[in-house]
Motif scaffolding. Structure first.
Motif, PDB file in Angstrom:
ATOM      1  N   ARG A 106       0.918  -1.072  -0.273  1.00  0.00           N
ATOM      2  CA  ARG A 106       0.154  -0.340   0.274  1.00  0.00           C
ATOM      3  C   ARG A 106       0.668   1.452   0.222  1.00  0.00           C
ATOM      4  O   ARG A 106      -0.183   2.133  -0.165  1.00  0.00           O
ATOM      5  N   ARG A 107       1.921   1.310   1.065  1.00  0.00           N
ATOM      6  CA  ARG A 107       3.170   2.209   0.305  1.00  0.00           C
ATOM      7  C   ARG A 107       3.915   2.516  -1.155  1.00  0.00           C
ATOM      8  O   ARG A 107       4.008   3.390  -1.236  1.00  0.00           O
ATOM      9  N   THR A 108       4.171   1.466  -0.806  1.00  0.00           N
ATOM     10  CA  THR A 108       5.051   1.316  -2.868  1.00  0.00           C
ATOM     11  C   THR A 108       4.156   1.523  -3.680  1.00  0.00           C
ATOM     12  O   THR A 108       4.728   2.265  -5.429  1.00  0.00           O
ATOM     13  N   GLU A 109       2.530   0.861  -3.755  1.00  0.00           N
ATOM     14  CA  GLU A 109       2.258   0.900  -5.447  1.00  0.00           C
ATOM     15  C   GLU A 109       1.953   2.534  -5.885  1.00  0.00           C
ATOM     16  O   GLU A 109       1.883   3.065  -7.418  1.00  0.00           O
ATOM     17  N   PRO A 110       1.596   3.411  -5.073  1.00  0.00           N
ATOM     18  CA  PRO A 110       1.109   4.518  -4.900  1.00  0.00           C
ATOM     19  C   PRO A 110       2.367   5.228  -6.034  1.00  0.00           C
ATOM     20  O   PRO A 110       2.660   5.818  -6.393  1.00  0.00           O
ATOM     21  N   LYS A 111       3.663   4.628  -5.455  1.00  0.00           N
ATOM     22  CA  LYS A 111       4.952   5.387  -6.162  1.00  0.00           C
ATOM     23  C   LYS A 111       5.244   5.235  -7.199  1.00  0.00           C
ATOM     24  O   LYS A 111       6.190   5.362  -8.099  1.00  0.00           O
ATOM     25  N   GLN A 112       4.378   3.544  -7.270  1.00  0.00           N
ATOM     26  CA  GLN A 112       5.484   3.343  -9.217  1.00  0.00           C
ATOM     27  C   GLN A 112       4.101   3.930  -9.587  1.00  0.00           C
ATOM     28  O   GLN A 112       4.554   3.406 -10.945  1.00  0.00           O
ATOM     29  N   ARG A 113       3.136   3.677  -9.761  1.00  0.00           N
ATOM     30  CA  ARG A 113       2.578   4.067 -10.500  1.00  0.00           C
ATOM     31  C   ARG A 113       2.471   5.535 -10.851  1.00  0.00           C
ATOM     32  O   ARG A 113       1.842   6.213 -12.370  1.00  0.00           O
ATOM     33  N   PHE A 114       3.236   6.023 -10.200  1.00  0.00           N
ATOM     34  CA  PHE A 114       3.026   7.793 -10.470  1.00  0.00           C
ATOM     35  C   PHE A 114       4.267   8.030 -11.027  1.00  0.00           C
ATOM     36  O   PHE A 114       4.719   9.346 -11.297  1.00  0.00           O
ATOM     37  N   ALA A 115       5.771   7.318 -11.426  1.00  0.00           N
ATOM     38  CA  ALA A 115       6.857   6.735 -11.736  1.00  0.00           C
ATOM     39  C   ALA A 115       7.908   8.184 -13.154  1.00  0.00           C
ATOM     40  O   ALA A 115       7.794   8.874 -13.039  1.00  0.00           O
ATOM     41  N   GLY A 116       6.456   7.444 -13.366  1.00  0.00           N
ATOM     42  CA  GLY A 116       6.742   8.367 -14.954  1.00  0.00           C
ATOM     43  C   GLY A 116       6.349   9.926 -15.501  1.00  0.00           C
ATOM     44  O   GLY A 116       6.661  10.801 -15.861  1.00  0.00           O
ATOM     45  N   TYR A 117       4.945  10.489 -14.477  1.00  0.00           N
ATOM     46  CA  TYR A 117       4.966  11.301 -13.759  1.00  0.00           C
ATOM     47  C   TYR A 117       5.592  12.378 -13.588  1.00  0.00           C
ATOM     48  O   TYR A 117       6.159  13.165 -14.075  1.00  0.00           O
ATOM     49  N   ALA A 118       6.459  12.134 -12.474  1.00  0.00           N
ATOM     50  CA  ALA A 118       7.621  12.434 -11.616  1.00  0.00           C
ATOM     51  C   ALA A 118       8.576  12.546 -12.721  1.00  0.00           C
ATOM     52  O   ALA A 118       9.449  13.977 -12.777  1.00  0.00           O
ATOM     53  N   ALA A 119       9.583  11.807 -13.726  1.00  0.00           N
ATOM     54  CA  ALA A 119      10.231  11.412 -14.685  1.00  0.00           C
ATOM     55  C   ALA A 119      10.057  12.520 -15.456  1.00  0.00           C
ATOM     56  O   ALA A 119      10.926  13.633 -15.808  1.00  0.00           O
ATOM     57  N   GLY A 120       8.643  12.570 -16.012  1.00  0.00           N
ATOM     58  CA  GLY A 120       8.821  14.309 -16.789  1.00  0.00           C
ATOM     59  C   GLY A 120       8.518  15.327 -16.088  1.00  0.00           C
ATOM     60  O   GLY A 120       9.413  15.946 -16.697  1.00  0.00           O
ATOM     61  N   LEU A 121       8.563  15.871 -14.638  1.00  0.00           N
ATOM     62  CA  LEU A 121       8.726  16.586 -14.246  1.00  0.00           C
ATOM     63  C   LEU A 121      10.282  17.113 -14.098  1.00  0.00           C
ATOM     64  O   LEU A 121      10.241  17.958 -13.830  1.00  0.00           O
TER      65      LEU A 121
END
Length: 252
Positions: free
Chosen positions: A204-219
């Motif tokens: 429950r902690r790690t999955e949100p980070k994995q879902r938004f990794a692409g967005y963070a990379a683009g920023l």
């Protein structure tokens, strides 16, 4: 590693064989424990399109309070303070390299230099000279690790070995939290139930980070000039300006 109902017999490249009640792989993105117990790295690790390199510059940072970023489309170079010393970093978009070896220093230098060799802006040429001369260079692909399960019998995984989103996923903090969660679970139950409880809580902690990794990379590293302009405008709008103390320079 050879497991039976009572433990795991482990042989080592260097050292005598030993037997353990449990084996926990906390050995990072390129985990040997994961490879031995769960299969080849190619089955679980996906390159997210970014590469990152970092090296110490051998002296104090010119600006001890701020990270200095230089972006062009698809590339970033930076200098930042790390415990009072200057560190340089390069982060850039690029496909996975055929035959990539995360231990091959000469290959790493070549990839970085080729990615930036036409950039003459800011301190990039100077920093590339540092890369060419470095004998201490961190380099790897930004990757996501996904497995259907984090344990198999008496063998489990924690940290980046289980759920990495390198660079973009608060890996160190999540590794510490995961280790604590696993330790608590093992203290209160037999290993099978403990591994399952740890995984249920920590996913429950790690999955949100994995879902938004692409967005963070683009920023962090926008691919286009328009993306850079939009990111910088948003940063100026949403970053509060703190008032400066009398006699000090303005906050940046």
């Amino acid at each position: 590693m050879a497991e039976d109902t009572g433990g795991v017999d482990v042989t080592f490249a260097r050292g005598e064989p030993q037997r353990f009640d449990l084996v926990v792989g906390a050995d990072g993105l390129h985990s040997t424990v994961r490879r031995l117990a769960f299969g080849p790295e190619t089955e679980h690790v996906r390159h997210l399109g970014l590469w990152v390199a970092g090296l110490p510059l051998g002296g104090p940072a010119d600006d001890p309070r701020h990270v200095l970023l230089y972006n062009t489309p698809g590339r970033l170079a930076s200098v930042h303070p790390a415990r009072g010393n200057a560190m340089a970093a390069f982060i850039f978009w690029g496909a996975m390299v055929d035959g990539f070896d995360h231990r091959d220093l000469a290959q790493h230098k070549r990839i970085v230099v080729e990615a930036y060799q036409d950039d003459r802006g800011w301190r990039v040429p100077e920093l590339l000279d540092r890369v060419r001369a470095a004998d201490d260079l961190y380099f790897d692909g930004v990757s996501r690790v996904r497995l259907a399960r984090w344990s198999r019998g008496r063998i489990g995984l924690v940290g980046d070995a289980a759920s990495c989103v390198s660079l973009l996923g608060e890996g160190s903090s999540l590794a510490i939290a995961g280790a604590h969660t696993l330790a608590e679970a093992l203290a209160g139950d037999e290993h099978g139930a403990a591994f399952r409880r740890y995984e249920a809580v920590h996913r429950r902690r790690t999955e949100p980070k994995q879902r938004f990794a692409g967005y963070a990379a683009g920023l962090l590293v926008p691919r286009t000039r328009l993306g850079l302009a939009a990111r910088n405008t948003a940063a100026r709008v949403f970053t509060p300006v703190r008032p400066s103390a009398p006699g000090s320079s303005p906050a940046r």
